[in-house]
Design an enzyme around this catalytic site. Structure first.
Site, PDB file in Angstrom:
ATOM      1  N   ARG A 283      45.020  19.438 -10.954  1.00 31.48           N
ATOM      2  CA  ARG A 283      45.490  18.889  -9.691  1.00 31.48           C
ATOM      3  C   ARG A 283      44.355  18.638  -8.712  1.00 31.48           C
ATOM      4  NH1 ARG A 283      49.330  18.048  -6.512  1.00 31.48           N
ATOM      5  NH2 ARG A 283      48.649  19.185  -4.676  1.00 31.48           N
TER       6      ARG A 283
ATOM      7  N   ARG B 222      59.318  18.616  -4.761  1.00 26.46           N
ATOM      8  CA  ARG B 222      58.784  19.940  -4.441  1.00 26.46           C
ATOM      9  C   ARG B 222      59.657  20.606  -3.393  1.00 26.46           C
ATOM     10  NH1 ARG B 222      53.222  20.951  -1.230  1.00 26.46           N
ATOM     11  NH2 ARG B 222      54.701  21.048   0.481  1.00 26.46           N
TER      12      ARG B 222
ATOM     13  N   ASP C  97      54.928  25.101  -4.490  1.00 23.82           N
ATOM     14  CA  ASP C  97      53.517  25.315  -4.193  1.00 23.82           C
ATOM     15  C   ASP C  97      53.318  26.697  -3.577  1.00 23.82           C
ATOM     16  OD1 ASP C  97      50.867  25.161  -3.534  1.00 23.82           O
ATOM     17  OD2 ASP C  97      51.042  23.429  -2.201  1.00 23.82           O
TER      18      ASP C  97
ATOM     19  N   GLU D  77      52.630  25.479  -8.548  1.00 22.59           N
ATOM     20  CA  GLU D  77      51.342  24.947  -8.108  1.00 22.59           C
ATOM     21  C   GLU D  77      50.481  26.003  -7.424  1.00 22.59           C
ATOM     22  OE1 GLU D  77      49.845  21.782  -4.704  1.00 22.59           O
ATOM     23  OE2 GLU D  77      51.856  21.581  -5.553  1.00 22.59           O
TER      24      GLU D  77
ATOM     25  N   TYR E  79      53.982  27.900   4.609  1.00 23.48           N
ATOM     26  CA  TYR E  79      53.424  26.633   4.174  1.00 23.48           C
ATOM     27  C   TYR E  79      54.529  25.731   3.627  1.00 23.48           C
ATOM     28  CZ  TYR E  79      51.166  23.109   1.404  1.00 23.48           C
ATOM     29  OH  TYR E  79      50.812  21.898   0.882  1.00 23.48           O
TER      30      TYR E  79
ATOM     31  N   HIS F 229      46.023  15.464  -6.368  1.00 20.18           N
ATOM     32  CA  HIS F 229      46.429  15.823  -5.007  1.00 20.18           C
ATOM     33  C   HIS F 229      46.671  14.548  -4.199  1.00 20.18           C
ATOM     34  CE1 HIS F 229      45.313  18.207  -1.114  1.00 20.18           C
ATOM     35  NE2 HIS F 229      46.526  18.544  -1.500  1.00 20.18           N
TER      36      HIS F 229
ATOM     37  N   TRP G 294      44.856  30.700   2.728  1.00 24.61           N
ATOM     38  CA  TRP G 294      45.608  29.667   3.413  1.00 24.61           C
ATOM     39  C   TRP G 294      46.993  29.482   2.804  1.00 24.61           C
ATOM     40  CZ3 TRP G 294      48.011  24.944   3.828  1.00 24.61           C
ATOM     41  CH2 TRP G 294      47.964  24.324   5.077  1.00 24.61           C
TER      42      TRP G 294
ATOM     43  N   ASN H   3      39.970  17.278   5.734  1.00 25.93           N
ATOM     44  CA  ASN H   3      40.781  17.767   6.850  1.00 25.93           C
ATOM     45  C   ASN H   3      40.133  18.975   7.523  1.00 25.93           C
ATOM     46  OD1 ASN H   3      42.834  18.448   8.621  1.00 25.93           O
ATOM     47  ND2 ASN H   3      44.453  18.378   7.068  1.00 25.93           N
TER      48      ASN H   3
ATOM     49  N   HIS I 284      58.040  16.001  -0.845  1.00 22.84           N
ATOM     50  CA  HIS I 284      58.225  17.393  -0.435  1.00 22.84           C
ATOM     51  C   HIS I 284      59.532  17.582   0.319  1.00 22.84           C
ATOM     52  CE1 HIS I 284      53.552  17.282  -0.131  1.00 22.84           C
ATOM     53  NE2 HIS I 284      53.973  17.221  -1.382  1.00 22.84           N
TER      54      HIS I 284
ATOM     55  N   GLU J 231      43.382  21.678  -6.509  1.00 13.35           N
ATOM     56  CA  GLU J 231      43.102  20.894  -5.310  1.00 13.35           C
ATOM     57  C   GLU J 231      41.905  21.420  -4.525  1.00 13.35           C
ATOM     58  OE1 GLU J 231      45.873  21.857  -1.608  1.00 13.35           O
ATOM     59  OE2 GLU J 231      47.055  21.570  -3.415  1.00 13.35           O
TER      60      GLU J 231
ATOM     61  N   ASP K 277      46.717  14.084   4.388  1.00 10.60           N
ATOM     62  CA  ASP K 277      45.404  14.239   5.010  1.00 10.60           C
ATOM     63  C   ASP K 277      44.276  13.665   4.167  1.00 10.60           C
ATOM     64  OD1 ASP K 277      45.330  16.150   3.029  1.00 10.60           O
ATOM     65  OD2 ASP K 277      44.976  17.852   4.363  1.00 10.60           O
TER      66      ASP K 277
ATOM     67  N   GLU L 134      51.581  13.350  -6.637  1.00 13.36           N
ATOM     68  CA  GLU L 134      52.029  13.687  -5.288  1.00 13.36           C
ATOM     69  C   GLU L 134      51.834  12.481  -4.379  1.00 13.36           C
ATOM     70  OE1 GLU L 134      51.252  17.155  -1.910  1.00 13.36           O
ATOM     71  OE2 GLU L 134      49.689  16.686  -3.367  1.00 13.36           O
TER      72      GLU L 134
ATOM     73  N   HIS M 220      50.263  27.857  -2.882  1.00  4.73           N
ATOM     74  CA  HIS M 220      49.127  27.602  -2.001  1.00  4.73           C
ATOM     75  C   HIS M 220      48.121  28.755  -2.003  1.00  4.73           C
ATOM     76  CE1 HIS M 220      47.493  24.927   1.254  1.00  4.73           C
ATOM     77  NE2 HIS M 220      48.067  24.080   0.437  1.00  4.73           N
TER      78      HIS M 220
END
Length: 403
Positions: free
Chosen positions: A284, A148, A211, A237, A160, A313, A403, A38, A123, A263, A317, A340, A213
């Site tokens: 993950r 999630r 998550d 996560e 996020y 993961h 991110w 992505n 999610h 991930e 995407d 997931e 992130h």
């Protein structure tokens, strides 16, 4: 049997995907793999078409391990997300060929089933606690047994997993990276309250996860894990950035909340310290970014030794071929944890048919030979590449954040 042609197809049926199609000298026998990264799709496509594809012509596609080692070690400048995603696309296509030639679904080549379907999660996000609760209930009504939960953070311009601001959406429509402002303290205050609300309203029976992130520092992550302990998360996560594995010791010492990570890893060596020190409970990795099935099954075997389960993961995407690979591996390995998943749009199913089927809280692998996925090249041509990026997160003072 020899490889005669390698096609690299970039298509955008709603979002960009990179597909590798490896053709052989056996009439009608080809394999399809996913090489989507992505925001950097064209980098992977260029690596495949300009550097990797010429190395594959004339090789025996049955020699999956040898080709994997040749492409991984032969560059000298090995690893990294672009090259490992390109390698994954090739690897998936080769396993697809192997399964088709044998007339067996991929899971059969991996030792056969250890379970029938793969427990999966979806999610539930929202602008506030009530909306998250409603979305969790909606997923429960669809049969999901693990969910999630993410929520918008008061005072932050973007969060996020809980939607985008109008300004961020406008930049995305212009083909530029969306930008959001995010601060840790409002987040750290809000997330324990979210799960207190969900447990009060939903009870303890539904497993929930969250998550981070990678947005917290070690002390913040330890604090959050400890404060979430009473709510018995399925896992927390990606609480930390992937660079400093030793930081997970602090999180582990602070809390018994299960931790998932991986991930942003690209090889088994990224995973080793967290697995061998039992600093995480779920690995993950993204099969599409770690070199494919060949590397993922080795990571799973290492993890099994240390009582770490898998949670590959599985976002929107990455393409259906990677989702299919996830589930074939899920049903074959003994230390599977959870998967997931995403629901693909009708146009994705048109262009890239064969994604795993969701039913009764689980994903079910195809019984067709190989991965069970394909590409309709004529349909793919109707949806040309569109420039797109992942968003950027900044602190309130303007500094770029994780991110």
């Amino acid at each position: 049997m020899k490889i005669t042609n390698v096609k690299v197809i970039v298509t955008c049926p709603g979002r960009n995907y990179v597909v590798v199609k490896i053709e052989t000298d056996e009439p009608g026998l080809y394999g399809v793999g996913d090489a989507t990264l992505n925001g950097r799709e064209l980098s992977v496509a260029s690596a495949l078409s300009e550097h990797i594809a010429p190395l594959l012509i004339g090789r025996d596609p049955d020699r999956v391990e040898d080709i994997w080692q040749y492409l991984f070690r032969g560059t000298y400048w090995r690893g990294g997300p672009v090259l490992m995603t390109a390698l994954a696309g090739v690897d998936l296509a080769l396993w697809d060929i192997k399964g088709k030639r044998a007339g067996l679904p991929l899971y059969s080549l991996l030792g056969g089933k250890t379970r029938e379907g793969a427990l999966c999660y979806a999610h539930a996000g929202g602008k506030d606690f009530a909306q998250v609760e409603d979305n969790v209930r909606a997923l429960m009504a669809k049969g999901f047994r693990v969910i999630r939960a993410q929520v918008a953070i008061p005072g932050n311009q973007g969060t996020y997993g809980a939607g985008h601001t109008e300004a961020m959406s406008r930049r995305v429509q212009e083909g530029l990276p969306g930008e959001e402002v995010w601060e840790p303290e409002p987040y750290l205050r809000t997330i324990p309250r979210l799960f207190a609300h969900l447990r009060e309203k939903l009870g303890d029976e539904i497993p929930l996860l969250h998550d981070v992130h990678e947005r917290l520092n070690p002390v913040q992550a330890a604090r959050l894990a400890k404060e979430l302990e009473p709510f018995h998360l399925f896992f927390l996560e990606d609480p930390l950035r992937p660079e400093h594995k030793e930081s997970f010791r602090l999180v582990r010492q602070a809390s018994a909340t299960p931790i998932a990570m991986g991930e942003l890893f690209h090889t088994r060596w990224d995973c080793l310290p967290l697995i061998t020190e039992q600093l995480i409970d779920f690995i993950r990795c993204d099969i599409g970014h770690i070199g494919g099935i060949t590397e993922a099954r080795k990571i799973a075997a290492i993890a099994e030794t240390y009582q770490v389960q898998t949670a590959w993961h599985g976002p929107g995407d990455i393409g259906p071929s990677t989702h299919a690979a996830n589930v074939h591996l899920d049903v074959a390995i003994p230390n599977f944890g959870v998967q997931e998943m995403t629901f693909f749009s009708d146009i994705v199913h048109e262009v890239l048919p064969g994604a795993p089927v969701y039913r009764d809280g689980a994903l079910w692998p195809s019984e067709s030979p190989g991965l069970g996925t394909d590409i309709d090249e004529k349909a793919a041509a109707k949806y040309p590449y569109k420039r797109a990026y992942l968003p950027t997160t900044r602190r309130a003072d303007g500094a770029v954040h994780d991110w």
